[in-house]
Structures are given as C-alpha cells and as structure tokens.
Design a protein around this motif. Structure first.
Motif, PDB file in Angstrom:
ATOM      1  N   VAL A 260      -8.880  57.033  43.848  1.00 48.76           N
ATOM      2  CA  VAL A 260      -8.589  58.418  43.272  1.00 48.76           C
ATOM      3  C   VAL A 260      -7.540  58.922  44.002  1.00 48.76           C
ATOM      4  N   ALA A 261      -6.816  59.143  45.645  1.00 49.70           N
ATOM      5  CA  ALA A 261      -6.041  59.470  45.449  1.00 49.70           C
ATOM      6  C   ALA A 261      -4.863  59.529  45.269  1.00 49.70           C
ATOM      7  N   ALA A 262      -4.937  57.951  45.826  1.00 53.82           N
ATOM      8  CA  ALA A 262      -3.910  57.191  45.752  1.00 53.82           C
ATOM      9  C   ALA A 262      -3.847  56.981  43.665  1.00 53.82           C
ATOM     10  N   TYR A 263      -4.150  56.543  42.547  1.00 54.89           N
ATOM     11  CA  TYR A 263      -4.306  56.357  41.056  1.00 54.89           C
ATOM     12  C   TYR A 263      -3.526  57.858  41.544  1.00 54.89           C
ATOM     13  N   ALA A 264      -3.921  59.098  41.911  1.00 51.85           N
ATOM     14  CA  ALA A 264      -2.986  60.348  41.308  1.00 51.85           C
ATOM     15  C   ALA A 264      -1.603  59.973  41.831  1.00 51.85           C
ATOM     16  N   THR A 265      -1.122  59.720  42.496  1.00 51.64           N
ATOM     17  CA  THR A 265       0.217  59.264  42.448  1.00 51.64           C
ATOM     18  C   THR A 265       0.688  59.171  41.252  1.00 51.64           C
ATOM     19  N   PHE A 266       0.005  58.329  40.215  1.00 49.97           N
ATOM     20  CA  PHE A 266       1.322  58.065  39.583  1.00 49.97           C
ATOM     21  C   PHE A 266       1.290  59.363  37.760  1.00 49.97           C
ATOM     22  N   ALA A 267       0.210  59.898  38.546  1.00 48.34           N
ATOM     23  CA  ALA A 267       0.303  60.899  37.328  1.00 48.34           C
ATOM     24  C   ALA A 267       0.603  62.483  37.883  1.00 48.34           C
ATOM     25  N   ASN A 268       1.222  62.305  39.410  1.00 49.06           N
ATOM     26  CA  ASN A 268       1.929  62.876  39.720  1.00 49.06           C
ATOM     27  C   ASN A 268       3.310  62.733  40.353  1.00 49.06           C
ATOM     28  N   GLN A 269       3.864  61.717  38.784  1.00 45.33           N
ATOM     29  CA  GLN A 269       5.170  61.374  39.181  1.00 45.33           C
ATOM     30  C   GLN A 269       5.686  61.017  40.358  1.00 45.33           C
TER      31      GLN A 269
ATOM     32  N   LEU B  39      -0.595  51.290  32.165  1.00 43.83           N
ATOM     33  CA  LEU B  39      -1.774  51.710  32.296  1.00 43.83           C
ATOM     34  C   LEU B  39      -2.879  51.768  30.827  1.00 43.83           C
ATOM     35  N   GLU B  40      -1.899  52.759  30.486  1.00 43.20           N
ATOM     36  CA  GLU B  40      -1.706  52.797  29.454  1.00 43.20           C
ATOM     37  C   GLU B  40      -2.237  51.963  28.217  1.00 43.20           C
TER      38      GLU B  40
ATOM     39  N   PRO C  31      -3.806  60.147  24.850  1.00 42.47           N
ATOM     40  CA  PRO C  31      -3.229  58.794  25.975  1.00 42.47           C
ATOM     41  C   PRO C  31      -4.313  59.252  27.346  1.00 42.47           C
ATOM     42  N   ILE C  32      -4.469  57.925  27.431  1.00 42.00           N
ATOM     43  CA  ILE C  32      -5.237  57.729  29.006  1.00 42.00           C
ATOM     44  C   ILE C  32      -4.871  56.584  29.779  1.00 42.00           C
ATOM     45  N   ALA C  33      -4.610  56.947  30.592  1.00 43.92           N
ATOM     46  CA  ALA C  33      -4.281  55.588  31.157  1.00 43.92           C
ATOM     47  C   ALA C  33      -5.425  55.005  32.184  1.00 43.92           C
ATOM     48  N   GLY C  34      -5.494  53.882  32.454  1.00 45.25           N
ATOM     49  CA  GLY C  34      -7.344  53.257  33.228  1.00 45.25           C
ATOM     50  C   GLY C  34      -6.627  51.754  34.273  1.00 45.25           C
TER      51      GLY C  34
ATOM     52  N   GLY D 179     -18.512  47.012  40.091  1.00 41.70           N
ATOM     53  CA  GLY D 179     -17.581  47.046  38.948  1.00 41.70           C
ATOM     54  C   GLY D 179     -17.113  48.725  39.330  1.00 41.70           C
ATOM     55  N   TRP D 180     -15.404  49.070  38.596  1.00 40.92           N
ATOM     56  CA  TRP D 180     -15.056  49.993  39.193  1.00 40.92           C
ATOM     57  C   TRP D 180     -13.934  50.352  37.583  1.00 40.92           C
ATOM     58  N   PHE D 181     -14.183  51.482  37.479  1.00 41.61           N
ATOM     59  CA  PHE D 181     -12.923  52.073  36.988  1.00 41.61           C
ATOM     60  C   PHE D 181     -12.519  53.018  36.995  1.00 41.61           C
ATOM     61  N   MET D 182     -10.834  53.117  36.704  1.00 44.50           N
ATOM     62  CA  MET D 182     -10.434  54.361  37.520  1.00 44.50           C
ATOM     63  C   MET D 182      -9.232  54.636  36.125  1.00 44.50           C
ATOM     64  N   GLY D 183      -9.877  56.183  35.572  1.00 44.13           N
ATOM     65  CA  GLY D 183      -8.919  56.675  34.710  1.00 44.13           C
ATOM     66  C   GLY D 183      -8.581  57.961  35.129  1.00 44.13           C
ATOM     67  N   MET D 184      -7.138  58.053  34.217  1.00 42.71           N
ATOM     68  CA  MET D 184      -6.575  59.172  34.086  1.00 42.71           C
ATOM     69  C   MET D 184      -5.467  59.569  32.567  1.00 42.71           C
ATOM     70  N   VAL D 185      -5.449  61.222  32.935  1.00 41.83           N
ATOM     71  CA  VAL D 185      -4.882  61.828  31.777  1.00 41.83           C
ATOM     72  C   VAL D 185      -4.480  63.164  33.017  1.00 41.83           C
ATOM     73  N   PRO D 186      -2.995  63.511  32.326  1.00 47.01           N
ATOM     74  CA  PRO D 186      -1.741  64.187  32.818  1.00 47.01           C
ATOM     75  C   PRO D 186      -2.295  65.444  33.901  1.00 47.01           C
ATOM     76  N   ASN D 187      -3.707  66.087  33.875  1.00 44.69           N
ATOM     77  CA  ASN D 187      -3.860  66.373  34.432  1.00 44.69           C
ATOM     78  C   ASN D 187      -5.308  66.390  35.506  1.00 44.69           C
ATOM     79  N   LEU D 188      -6.223  65.685  35.423  1.00 43.02           N
ATOM     80  CA  LEU D 188      -7.104  64.939  35.794  1.00 43.02           C
ATOM     81  C   LEU D 188      -7.672  63.550  35.825  1.00 43.02           C
TER      82      LEU D 188
END
Length: 778
Positions: free
Chosen positions: A580-589, A632-633, A670-673, A684-693
């Motif tokens: 989660v911390a690693a993926y958050a970097t993509f959402a945080n520019q 990811l979108e 928009p959802i990036a995952g 089984g995994w799912f990593m999902g992102m919106v701009p602030n979560l």
C-alpha cells in the motif's frame, strides 16, 4: 404536713431535678465530647490511615489508555483491570445528574458533605427508612475507605467517611464531586466509570444518553451486580430499579408524572457493545498499536525518570484511523469472506478432496506440516514452559478437549482433539487489508484478519506473501522512468527466454502467458491490463532486476527481494503494509510518504508527549508516476478490474454467480488498480487507488498448500477485489469522507503521451519505431 417537712420535700425535689439536669448535661456534653474524640481519633489515624490533602488533590485511580480515531471516536482502550476514562462535569447530560441527585442525595446542594436530617432519620428509624450516606460520603468510600465493613468497624468506617466527605467538600466543587463519583464507579462488564458504561451498555458517549438510559445507569449505583442488565438471573430487576429512579425523579419534580409513566413502560433497549482487547472495532490495529506504545514508552520516560504505565496512566493516543472507514472495511470482509469460504469448503469436501484442505501434498508431507504446526503452537509453548516433556505434549494434542471453535455462522462449543482443531483451522481463508491517504500517509483502515479472538496473526504487517502480478507496475514504472515509454508503446507478446548468465541466473527463464496466447503485439496499456507475462518479462530484460529492486526499496519495501528476472511476475513475498505504501507513491506524484498511524500522544492532563514528524522523499518524477497511474487505470477499464465498472453479478461468468451476487459496484470514477494471483492460486491480491485513497487487499490461507484448484475462484479478481469494491462503494457513498471521484492530476510538464487514441509517436522522445538497447548502463 408541717412546713418543715414540706420544705424538706421541696429541697429534695430540687436536688433531684438539679441532679437530672447535671446528668443530662453530663451525658449531652459527654456525648458531644465522645463524638469529638471519636472524630479526633479517626482523624489521627487510630481507626486506619486517612488520606492527606495531597492524595485528596490527586486520588489514585487506574486510568485506561484511550485509543482515539481521527473522527474523535474511541476505538478501544489499554487496561488491566480498570477500563476507566474520566469525563468532566460538562460532559455529563443534565438528566444523568438529576437522576443521581433525586435517587442518592436529594439535598446534595444544601449540605457540606453530611446530611444532618438524613443522619437523624437513619438513627431514629435504625436505617429502615433509608441510609444517610451522601454522594460525597459514597465517593469517600469508593476512593479511600473501601467496601462496607461489619460489626464495630462499620461505625468507625462511617466516621472516616464523614471526615473524608467534609474534606472532599472543602477541596472540590459540588460539580467536581459528581463527576468524580460517576468516573469511579464500577458498572460491571468492564464498564469502569460512566464513559465506559455508556459505551458498553448503549454504544454512546455520556452526553448522548437518553433519560431512561441515565436512569438505568444511576439505578446500578445501588448494586451493580444485582442490577446488571446482562445478568439473566434477575431479568426484570434492572428494569424495576430503573423505574424506582424515575419515581424519585418525578417525586422531586425533575420530570412530570406523564413522562415517568411513559418511560416506565419501555424496555431497557440495550445496545451491548463489549470492550475487551479481543472485541470491538480495529482489533488488529489495536494489537499493532500495543507494540508501538510499548516501544515508545521504553524510549520516552517521564520527567522524573519513571516509565509511563500503558494500562494505568490514562494516556490518550490519537490515531489516523477513521472509525467510519474502519467499519466499512470490516463490513466488506464480513460480507465477502463467508461466501468465498463456503465455495472453498464445497470444493474441498472429503469425497472431492481426500487430503482436504491441502492440495498437492501426500500423507507424509501433510503429517510433516501438521507436526511443524504443533511445535509452533501456543499450546506447545505453554506446556514446554511448564516443564512438560515432548512425549507428554504430543499426547495432549491427541486427547479430546472441550473447546470453542470459530465458524462463520458463530462460535461452536465442541469436544475435539487439539490436533484435529489445528487441521480444521488450516482450511480457512484469511484477509489482510489496509487503506491510506497517499498525500499525508495517514492510515485510515486496517483489517489484519477476520476474527481477532480466534486468529491473532496480523496479515497487514506481519504476514508476507507472494504478490503476483501486483508487482508488475514496479517493472513498468522502472521502464517508463529509464526508457521514457508511453502506455501506447507496442511490444510483441511472443515468448522470451532470458539467458542464464545475463543477470546471474542459475538457469534460463522462459515465462508463459496464462491464456497461452503469444501472437501479435500489444500496447503497454493493454499488456498490463491483461497481465501479459511475456511483455513484463521483456521490460525486465531491458532494465534489469536491480534497478527494479532499487525502485521498490525507495518505495518503502524493506523485505528482501532476490535480484533475478522472475521477480517481474511477483515471486517476492511482501506485506500488505509495504504494498500500500509503495502504490501510494504513484498516486502522490512520485513522492513516497511513510505510513502514519499515530498523530500525537497526550497524558491524562492533555499535555502533548509525542507529535509525529512526517517522513517523505522524492522517488520518481511526477511524470513517471502519472504515466504508471494511467497504465493502472487501464486495468479497471479493460482488464481484470473491469468488473468494478459493472453492477452485481451481470459482469461475471455463470460460475462466479454463487459468490458475487449482490456486489453492486458500478463505479464511474477513475480507478487505478491491479489484480494479483500467484501460480497455484494460493494468494489473491487487489491494489486499488483513487487520487486521495490507496487500498490493498490480500486473501489466502495460512498454508500455501491450501488453495483453490482453479483460477475461476482462485484469482485476485474473485478473492480480493470484491472486498475492495464493497469498501470503496461505502466510502464514496459517505459524502462526509470526501473520497475523490476526480481524475488523477497530470503534471504540467507532461511529455509522454498517454492518450492512445491521439497517439503521435513523433512527439515522443522514445517512439515505437526507435530501437531500445538490450542493456542499460547501470
């Protein structure tokens, strides 16, 4: 009668009267002197030590450490025996105060600790018409005297109560005494003090209590064991006692007769919410926090050098967890996991799978696995500590024992061999889920498992499992960063073999595509959306394993990752926390922000003892991060995450319908995952992102030999994605949370083209026709 005799008689009468007067005054003054002496002896400590003024100023009570959510709700507490969190008088509702005074001390505001009228009445009627203990005296008994004594000690105790009560009245205001009285009382069921009582019996804060609820709690002051609303031995006693309190309130004009009559007809309407270390909300997070606090206490002593007491000093720990989001996360797990487990159990009936719940293991391998589990169990540890031999311990595992076991339909009381219970628990699939704000790093939800009472292992922070295809975005990000590739760039999906010596491999590596298709070319966007292994391998072949590992480590991953090409397909074992911390970097520019769980810590007086300092660093450019997000979108627009765009079961094949019916996602935003599935469907995994979560979900069994036979149910899209979908649906529908449904923000200086409909290779620094070097200069 002669005058002489009459005079003598009058003199005798006068002398007798004077003697009676002398006796009266002697007895009266002697009684007063005796009372004074009694009080003096008590104050001198003859009948037991009395508290001095310094103790009166700071009564010694154990105060639980309170865990507070970001939305100011109590998540739980740390305590040994006293689950007590004090409140001020201003936090008490008026109906609660009125109920107390009407029932326990009607002239409370008229006396100075001792009610003379009440005391006289008690003496005259020998207590048959009520006692004379004021609220101040009852508080004195609770704080400093103890339980009621018998015999002669009963009277000396009463004297001590009087003395302490008058001291309390001089030391505190009337309002402070009432607050202290509510805070000190034990209401039973771990409800120490009014704050815990309101929460445990009605799931409310004290200031939210209704009149009849306040009356019930005040009624418990008479005897919290006898009038315990959870005690089945006295089913109507608590209600009757509550009604007595309402009678008293009507008697002293706090409520009208009509209000009393209407409320006395109602039920108690409990909302029993037990508070223990294994019950309530965010149990796995609270277990993590217990370790966090112990480490903090070890390194942060008090000014006098003493250590803080986590279970008695009344600390307040302010966390980033949002109680609403935590509830939505737990609800999503509770909805999805029983359905998934039911399908797994159906597939692994003994007639279908004689080695259930294990697959691909023979009898010898299963015995070895179970013996290893036995020696790692808590039962083994405890018995070994007690000096039992291995032979004795092993024998105990094969002896039928009464126990309570977990099931999704409720706990089951049964008799079972401990070894059989271990095998029973091996069949269960477990979840791990974490959600955080990528900008601040604040962790908003943390679900480490499905039931902390039965499964204490935390699958957010402790557990590390193969991440499967959720690792692929790291390979793509490395390639985009170094080769400046567009999501529209095309590569062949034909098979590729990476030579043994190129990256120090022990042998050549030839990955396969899950669908067996190797024809034609795909854009990077389509390749990631459909999780094409060969194209990910080609990118790994271009950039090399070490740059990918370097990137992942900068993204906060601390787990060891071997520098071999096969990591491209997710062979590394990582935790949900790390992912989660690693993926958050993509959402945080492109900026990594370390996850934050605690914002600050206060002592019982509100003094700030700890304030967190944000930790962040630039890892990749905003452009690389944005292009990766756009890739990811594509997963949720045309890949394995497409079902998030649909409603209910309609988007699934018929064989999915049993477990997904009733999952209405239908996201428009928009959802990036990215989904992830390991080779034998054990993870089984799912990593999902919106701009602030950013939210990550993992589902799997304790042992990798326990898994679905086929990818139909064993893929991340069926195991983990439904939890993410239900959780996010709830979060977005809760407008107060302000979960973003907007586009991810594009950098102003974007040079890589991300819209494939208008793709212009001539505008790229690296074009589809431009040859990529076989190796980069590392």
């Amino acid at each position: 009668m002669s005058k002489k005799k009459e005079a003598k008689k009058q003199a005798t009468t006068t002398n007798e009267f004077q003697r009676y007067v002398r006796w009266f005054w002697t007895l009266f003054l002697g009684g007063i002197s005796a009372v004074i002496l009694l009080f003096l002896l008590a104050s001198w400590g003859v009948f037991g030590e009395l508290p001095d003024y310094t103790i009166l100023e700071n009564p010694k009570t154990n105060l639980a450490t309170e865990i507070i959510s970001s939305d100011s709700k109590t998540l739980g507490k740390f305590y040994f025996n006293d689950n007590r969190t004090p409140v001020s008088f201003d936090e008490l509702p008026q109906n609660l105060v009125d109920a107390l005074i009407a029932t326990e001390d009607a002239r409370y505001f008229e006396h100075s600790g001792i009610d003379a009228r009440g005391t006289l009445r008690a003496l005259v009627y020998l207590g048959s018409k009520g006692g004379a203990s004021t609220i101040s005296q009852q508080l004195a008994r609770q704080l400093f005297v103890g339980v009621r004594s018998k015999g002669l000690d009963k009277y000396t105790q009463k004297v001590k109560e009087w003395i302490i009560a008058t001291k309390l009245e001089r030391q505190y205001t009337k309002e402070e005494i009432i607050a202290m009285y509510f805070n000190i009382y034990d209401f039973g069921n771990n409800a120490d003090g009014i704050r815990s009582a309101a929460s445990i019996y009605f799931d409310k804060e004290p200031n939210e209590l209704e009149l009849k609820e306040s009356a019930m709690l005040v009624g418990m002051f008479k005897n919290s064991s006898l009038y315990n609303p959870r005690d089945h031995k006295n089913p109507i006693g608590t209600r009757n006692r509550r009604n007595v309190v309402l009678d008293q309130m009507e008697k002293y004009d706090y409520i009208t007769e009509e209000v009393r009559d209407s409320l006395q007809k109602t039920e108690l309407d409990l909302n029993y919410t037990p508070q223990s270390h294994r019950d309530g909300i965010a149990t796995y997070f609270r277990a993590y926090l217990d370790g966090f606090m112990k480490d903090w206490i070890k390194n942060n002593p008090k000014p006098d050098g003493e250590k803080y007491n986590l279970y008695g000093d009344g600390l307040k720990v302010y966390t980033t967890i949002d109680s609403r989001m935590q509830s939505y996360a737990e609800e999503a797990v509770q909805k999805h996991m029983p359905r998934l487990q039911a399908e797994f159990d159906n597939q692994n009936k003994p007639e279908r799978n004689p080695t259930a719940p294990f697959l691909e293991l023979d009898k010898t391998e299963i015995e070895s696995l179970m013996n290893r589990a036995m020696r790692q169990s808590e039962r083994w540890r405890v018995m070994k500590k007690d000096g039992k031999s291995d032979k004795e311990i092993i024998a105990s595992f094969n002896k039928p024992t009464a126990m309570t076991i977990f099931s999704w339909k409720g706990e089951i009381d049964t008799i079972m061999k401990p070894m059989d219970s271990m095998r029973y628990y091996k069949k269960f699939l477990h979840p791990g889920m974490m959600s955080m704000d990528p900008l601040t790093g604040h962790v908003k939800a943390w679900v480490g498992g499905m039931n902390y009472r039965h499964f204490q292992y935390d699958h957010v922070n402790q557990g590390k499992r193969q991440v499967g295809s959720t690792f692929k975005p790291f390979v793509y990000a490395t390639a985009i960063d170094q080769l400046h590739l567009s999501p529209c760039y095309k590569m062949p999906q034909s098979q590729i073999t990476i030579e043994a010596l190129k990256f120090g491999n022990p042998e050549p590596w030839t990955p396969k595509n899950s669908d067996g298709n190797y024809a034609g070319e795909l854009t990077l966007q389509d390749a990631l959306a459909n999780s094409v292994n060969t194209i990910t391998a080609r990118l790994m072949d271009k950039v090399g394993p070490q740059p990918v590992i370097d990137l992942v480590q900068k993204l906060g991953v601390e787990s060891n990752i071997p520098a071999v090409p096969s990591i491209a397909l997710g062979t590394a074992d990582l935790s949900v926390y790390e992912m989660v911390a690693a993926y958050a970097t993509f959402a945080n520019q492109g900026v990594y922000t370390k996850p934050v769980m605690v914002t600050h810590i206060e002592d019982k007086n509100g003094t700030v003892l700890y304030q967190f300092t944000p930790e962040s660093r630039d890892v990749i450019s905003a452009e690389t991060a944005y292009v990766t997000v756009k890739l990811l979108e594509g997963v949720t627009r045309g890949g394995s995450g497409t079902r998030l765009r649909t409603k209910g079961a309609d988007a699934y094949r018929a064989d999915y319908r049993e477990i997904v019916t009733g999952y209405p996602y239908e996201f428009k935003n928009p959802i990036a995952g990215k989904t992830g599935t390991t080779q034998n469907q054990s993870d089984g995994w799912f990593m999902g992102m919106v701009p602030n979560l950013v939210t990550g979900v993992w589902v799997g069994a304790e042992d990798r030999a326990t898994h679905f036979r086929t990818i139909t149910y064993g893929q991340g899209a069926a195991m983990a994605l439904p939890i993410w979908g239900m959780y996010m649906r709830s979060c977005i529908d809760d407008e107060e949370l302000e979960i973003s449904t907007s586009d991810f923000e594009a950098p102003k200086d974007l040079t890589i083209q991300v819209d494939c409909e208008d793709y212009n290779p001539d505008g790229e620094e690296t074009t589809p026709t431009e040859e990529i070097p076989d190796e980069l200069d590392f």
